[in-house]
Design an enzyme around this catalytic site. Sequence first.
Site, PDB file in Angstrom:
ATOM      1  N   GLU A 172      -4.419  -8.014  -6.037  1.00 13.83           N
ATOM      2  CA  GLU A 172      -3.038  -8.481  -6.243  1.00 13.83           C
ATOM      3  C   GLU A 172      -2.750  -9.674  -5.338  1.00 13.83           C
ATOM      4  O   GLU A 172      -2.225 -10.697  -5.781  1.00 13.83           O
ATOM      5  CB  GLU A 172      -2.021  -7.375  -5.907  1.00 13.83           C
ATOM      6  CG  GLU A 172      -1.851  -6.312  -6.921  1.00 13.83           C
ATOM      7  CD  GLU A 172      -0.820  -5.270  -6.491  1.00 13.83           C
ATOM      8  OE1 GLU A 172      -0.640  -4.311  -7.256  1.00 13.83           O
ATOM      9  OE2 GLU A 172      -0.202  -5.379  -5.413  1.00 13.83           O
TER      10      GLU A 172
ATOM     11  N   ARG B  96       0.878  -1.174   0.000  1.00 18.08           N
ATOM     12  CA  ARG B  96       0.000   0.000   0.000  1.00 18.08           C
ATOM     13  C   ARG B  96       0.907   1.214   0.000  1.00 18.08           C
ATOM     14  O   ARG B  96       1.596   1.508   0.979  1.00 18.08           O
ATOM     15  CB  ARG B  96      -0.911  -0.019   1.236  1.00 18.08           C
ATOM     16  CG  ARG B  96      -1.901   1.115   1.282  1.00 18.08           C
ATOM     17  CD  ARG B  96      -2.984   0.919   0.252  1.00 18.08           C
ATOM     18  NE  ARG B  96      -4.046   1.897   0.450  1.00 18.08           N
ATOM     19  CZ  ARG B  96      -4.562   2.600  -0.536  1.00 18.08           C
ATOM     20  NH1 ARG B  96      -4.152   2.437  -1.771  1.00 18.08           N
ATOM     21  NH2 ARG B  96      -5.521   3.464  -0.280  1.00 18.08           N
TER      22      ARG B  96
END
Length: 164
Positions: free
Chosen positions: A83, A17
Site C-alpha cells: 500500500e 497496521r
Amino acid sequence: MALSHQLKNFDVFLSFRGEDTRRGFVSHLHKALTQQGIQTFIDDNLHRGENITEELLKTIENSSASIIVFSKNYASSSWCLDELAKIIECTKKVLPVFYQVPPSEIRKQTGDFGEVLTKLEKRIKDKTKVQRWREALTNAANISGWDYKDRYLYSTTYSCLLIF
C-alpha cells in the site's frame, strides 16, 4: 472487495497496521474524518491474502489523499508496505502519522521498526520489491507529518482534518 469500493472515489485512503491502531487511534481518526463529510476508505471488510488486490490499488490511485499511520508493526505486513509503495508512487497528498514510533526509525529503518522489517524481508524472495518498500519508507518518513503521542490523540485527529 465490495463492488461499491471499486466504483467509488475517496477523499482519503487510510493505511495502517490493524493490530496496532485499528481499535484506538485509527477508529477515532476515521470517525472524525467521516463526521466532517470526508469520504474515507478504511479496510474493514477486505478479504485478506498474501498479495494486495488490484481493486485496492485502484482505490489508492483514485483517492485524493492518503494518511499513513506508521506504527511499530507496520513493517511486519507486506500488505501495508505494498500500500505504502503505491501511495508514494501516486505522489498525491500524503500525511504520515508516526504512532509511537520515531520518524527517524522509519526513515533509516532502524530500532524496533527496522527489526520488524528485517524479519519480513527474510521471507521475501523478490529483492526488487524489498528495495521499493525501503525507498517508499524513506520517502514517506521525509514528508512532514505528525509525531503521535498518547496525550495528543484528539488534537492530532482534529489537526488531520485541517489538511482537507
